[in-house]
Motif scaffolding. Structure first.
Motif, PDB file in Angstrom:
ATOM      1  N   PHE A  83      39.108 -19.333 -24.280  1.00 27.21           N
ATOM      2  CA  PHE A  83      38.072 -18.406 -23.831  1.00 27.21           C
ATOM      3  C   PHE A  83      36.734 -19.015 -23.426  1.00 27.21           C
ATOM      4  O   PHE A  83      35.938 -18.344 -22.787  1.00 27.21           O
ATOM      5  CB  PHE A  83      37.821 -17.347 -24.916  1.00 27.21           C
ATOM      6  CG  PHE A  83      38.990 -16.432 -25.149  1.00 27.21           C
ATOM      7  CD1 PHE A  83      39.496 -15.635 -24.130  1.00 27.21           C
ATOM      8  CD2 PHE A  83      39.589 -16.366 -26.388  1.00 27.21           C
ATOM      9  CE1 PHE A  83      40.562 -14.783 -24.340  1.00 27.21           C
ATOM     10  CE2 PHE A  83      40.660 -15.519 -26.616  1.00 27.21           C
ATOM     11  CZ  PHE A  83      41.148 -14.719 -25.593  1.00 27.21           C
ATOM     12  N   TRP A  84      36.452 -20.257 -23.806  1.00 29.08           N
ATOM     13  CA  TRP A  84      35.130 -20.832 -23.522  1.00 29.08           C
ATOM     14  C   TRP A  84      34.781 -20.705 -22.042  1.00 29.08           C
ATOM     15  O   TRP A  84      33.671 -20.311 -21.683  1.00 29.08           O
ATOM     16  CB  TRP A  84      35.086 -22.296 -23.972  1.00 29.08           C
ATOM     17  CG  TRP A  84      33.841 -23.022 -23.562  1.00 29.08           C
ATOM     18  CD1 TRP A  84      33.699 -23.860 -22.497  1.00 29.08           C
ATOM     19  CD2 TRP A  84      32.562 -22.983 -24.190  1.00 29.08           C
ATOM     20  NE1 TRP A  84      32.414 -24.356 -22.430  1.00 29.08           N
ATOM     21  CE2 TRP A  84      31.694 -23.824 -23.466  1.00 29.08           C
ATOM     22  CE3 TRP A  84      32.052 -22.318 -25.308  1.00 29.08           C
ATOM     23  CZ2 TRP A  84      30.364 -24.020 -23.804  1.00 29.08           C
ATOM     24  CZ3 TRP A  84      30.722 -22.519 -25.645  1.00 29.08           C
ATOM     25  CH2 TRP A  84      29.902 -23.353 -24.900  1.00 29.08           C
TER      26      TRP A  84
ATOM     27  N   LEU B  79      39.138 -11.291 -24.435  1.00 34.42           N
ATOM     28  CA  LEU B  79      38.323 -12.149 -25.296  1.00 34.42           C
ATOM     29  C   LEU B  79      37.651 -11.317 -26.381  1.00 34.42           C
ATOM     30  O   LEU B  79      37.728 -11.656 -27.570  1.00 34.42           O
ATOM     31  CB  LEU B  79      37.271 -12.887 -24.451  1.00 34.42           C
ATOM     32  CG  LEU B  79      36.014 -13.420 -25.144  1.00 34.42           C
ATOM     33  CD1 LEU B  79      36.343 -14.448 -26.211  1.00 34.42           C
ATOM     34  CD2 LEU B  79      35.064 -14.009 -24.124  1.00 34.42           C
TER      35      LEU B  79
ATOM     36  N   ALA C 288      38.205 -11.432 -30.365  1.00 34.02           N
ATOM     37  CA  ALA C 288      37.049 -11.788 -31.208  1.00 34.02           C
ATOM     38  C   ALA C 288      36.815 -10.747 -32.300  1.00 34.02           C
ATOM     39  O   ALA C 288      36.452 -11.089 -33.433  1.00 34.02           O
ATOM     40  CB  ALA C 288      35.809 -11.948 -30.337  1.00 34.02           C
TER      41      ALA C 288
ATOM     42  N   ASP D 185      33.860 -16.889 -20.991  1.00 34.68           N
ATOM     43  CA  ASP D 185      32.975 -16.102 -21.840  1.00 34.68           C
ATOM     44  C   ASP D 185      31.698 -15.720 -21.084  1.00 34.68           C
ATOM     45  O   ASP D 185      30.937 -16.599 -20.666  1.00 34.68           O
ATOM     46  CB  ASP D 185      32.631 -16.903 -23.104  1.00 34.68           C
ATOM     47  CG  ASP D 185      31.894 -16.094 -24.147  1.00 34.68           C
ATOM     48  OD1 ASP D 185      31.369 -15.010 -23.823  1.00 34.68           O
ATOM     49  OD2 ASP D 185      31.846 -16.548 -25.303  1.00 34.68           O
TER      50      ASP D 185
ATOM     51  N   TRP E 114      39.760 -18.787 -35.239  1.00 32.75           N
ATOM     52  CA  TRP E 114      39.088 -18.196 -34.091  1.00 32.75           C
ATOM     53  C   TRP E 114      38.429 -19.290 -33.242  1.00 32.75           C
ATOM     54  O   TRP E 114      38.520 -19.264 -32.014  1.00 32.75           O
ATOM     55  CB  TRP E 114      38.055 -17.159 -34.496  1.00 32.75           C
ATOM     56  CG  TRP E 114      37.159 -16.794 -33.347  1.00 32.75           C
ATOM     57  CD1 TRP E 114      35.820 -16.989 -33.258  1.00 32.75           C
ATOM     58  CD2 TRP E 114      37.555 -16.213 -32.099  1.00 32.75           C
ATOM     59  NE1 TRP E 114      35.355 -16.575 -32.027  1.00 32.75           N
ATOM     60  CE2 TRP E 114      36.408 -16.089 -31.296  1.00 32.75           C
ATOM     61  CE3 TRP E 114      38.766 -15.797 -31.570  1.00 32.75           C
ATOM     62  CZ2 TRP E 114      36.435 -15.564 -30.005  1.00 32.75           C
ATOM     63  CZ3 TRP E 114      38.793 -15.279 -30.283  1.00 32.75           C
ATOM     64  CH2 TRP E 114      37.642 -15.158 -29.517  1.00 32.75           C
TER      65      TRP E 114
ATOM     66  N   TYR F 253      39.280 -19.786 -29.417  1.00 38.66           N
ATOM     67  CA  TYR F 253      38.170 -19.664 -28.472  1.00 38.66           C
ATOM     68  C   TYR F 253      38.039 -20.921 -27.609  1.00 38.66           C
ATOM     69  O   TYR F 253      37.956 -20.830 -26.386  1.00 38.66           O
ATOM     70  CB  TYR F 253      36.868 -19.401 -29.246  1.00 38.66           C
ATOM     71  CG  TYR F 253      35.676 -19.278 -28.347  1.00 38.66           C
ATOM     72  CD1 TYR F 253      35.428 -18.102 -27.647  1.00 38.66           C
ATOM     73  CD2 TYR F 253      34.791 -20.341 -28.185  1.00 38.66           C
ATOM     74  CE1 TYR F 253      34.338 -17.989 -26.813  1.00 38.66           C
ATOM     75  CE2 TYR F 253      33.694 -20.231 -27.349  1.00 38.66           C
ATOM     76  CZ  TYR F 253      33.475 -19.060 -26.669  1.00 38.66           C
ATOM     77  OH  TYR F 253      32.397 -18.954 -25.832  1.00 38.66           O
ATOM     78  N   GLU F 254      38.036 -22.076 -28.241  1.00 41.32           N
ATOM     79  CA  GLU F 254      37.898 -23.328 -27.493  1.00 41.32           C
ATOM     80  C   GLU F 254      39.056 -23.524 -26.528  1.00 41.32           C
ATOM     81  O   GLU F 254      38.863 -23.974 -25.398  1.00 41.32           O
ATOM     82  CB  GLU F 254      37.803 -24.512 -28.454  1.00 41.32           C
ATOM     83  CG  GLU F 254      36.493 -24.569 -29.210  1.00 41.32           C
ATOM     84  CD  GLU F 254      36.442 -25.679 -30.251  1.00 41.32           C
ATOM     85  OE1 GLU F 254      37.206 -26.665 -30.141  1.00 41.32           O
ATOM     86  OE2 GLU F 254      35.637 -25.548 -31.187  1.00 41.32           O
TER      87      GLU F 254
END
Length: 170
Positions: free
Chosen positions: A68-69, A100, A104, A72, A60, A64-65
């Protein structure tokens, strides 16, 4: 009630694995299952230069990096406010934000509380605490008490992490 012994342990830590274990245990004692903490030199510095401590699933974190960062709404809030954010499905509004949150949730991140930190020397940090998934969420009174405690705990987390961050950066 705040466990000052754990806070003093954070302040005294000079080894990052003991520091992060203490943070994760403290969060768990409040009913938070997962923690994401990152500290960086300033808000403009890229995420790649941040020091990150998390017990999120490694896959995850990578997703995410990579994806989605930058989109967010929790990060956006933290960059622009000093106030904690209680987040859940209503926090994510655009199609990309909804994607996102759906992604998550696969990793157990349904709702939580994010605490921004803006340091005296332009440092920037985020302390994101994910609530354990239970049949009944905490009452508003319990949530208010948790946020009150963590507003203080956040300061200890930040101050203690600055020493570890300085040691990790060349």
């Amino acid at each position: 009630m705040v466990n000052f012994d754990k806070l003093f342990k954070l302040i005294g830590c000079d080894r990052d694995e003991i520091w992060s274990d203490t943070l994760f245990q403290l969060a768990n004692s409040y009913g938070f299952s997962q923690v994401f903490y990152c500290i960086n030199a300033n808000k403009q510095a890229p995420l790649a230069s941040a020091l990150i401590y998390s017990n999120y699933a490694p896959l995850w974190l990578k997703i995410y990096e990579d994806s989605f960062w930058g989109t967010d709404p929790i990060v956006r809030h933290c960059m622009n406010s000093n106030m904690p954010l209680i987040w859940g499905h209503k926090t994510f509004k655009t199609r990309q934000e909804i994607q996102l949150h759906k992604t998550a949730q696969v990793y157990g991140l349904h709702r939580g509380v994010a605490f921004p930190v803006h340091g005296a020397h332009a440092e920037f940090a985020i302390l994101n605490l994910v609530m354990k998934e239970t049949a009944r969420p905490p009452s508003q009174q319990k949530l208010d008490e948790m946020i009150s405690d963590w507003a203080l705990i956040r300061d200890y987390v930040f101050e203690s992490s600055k020493k570890i961050y300085a040691a990790a950066k060349p």
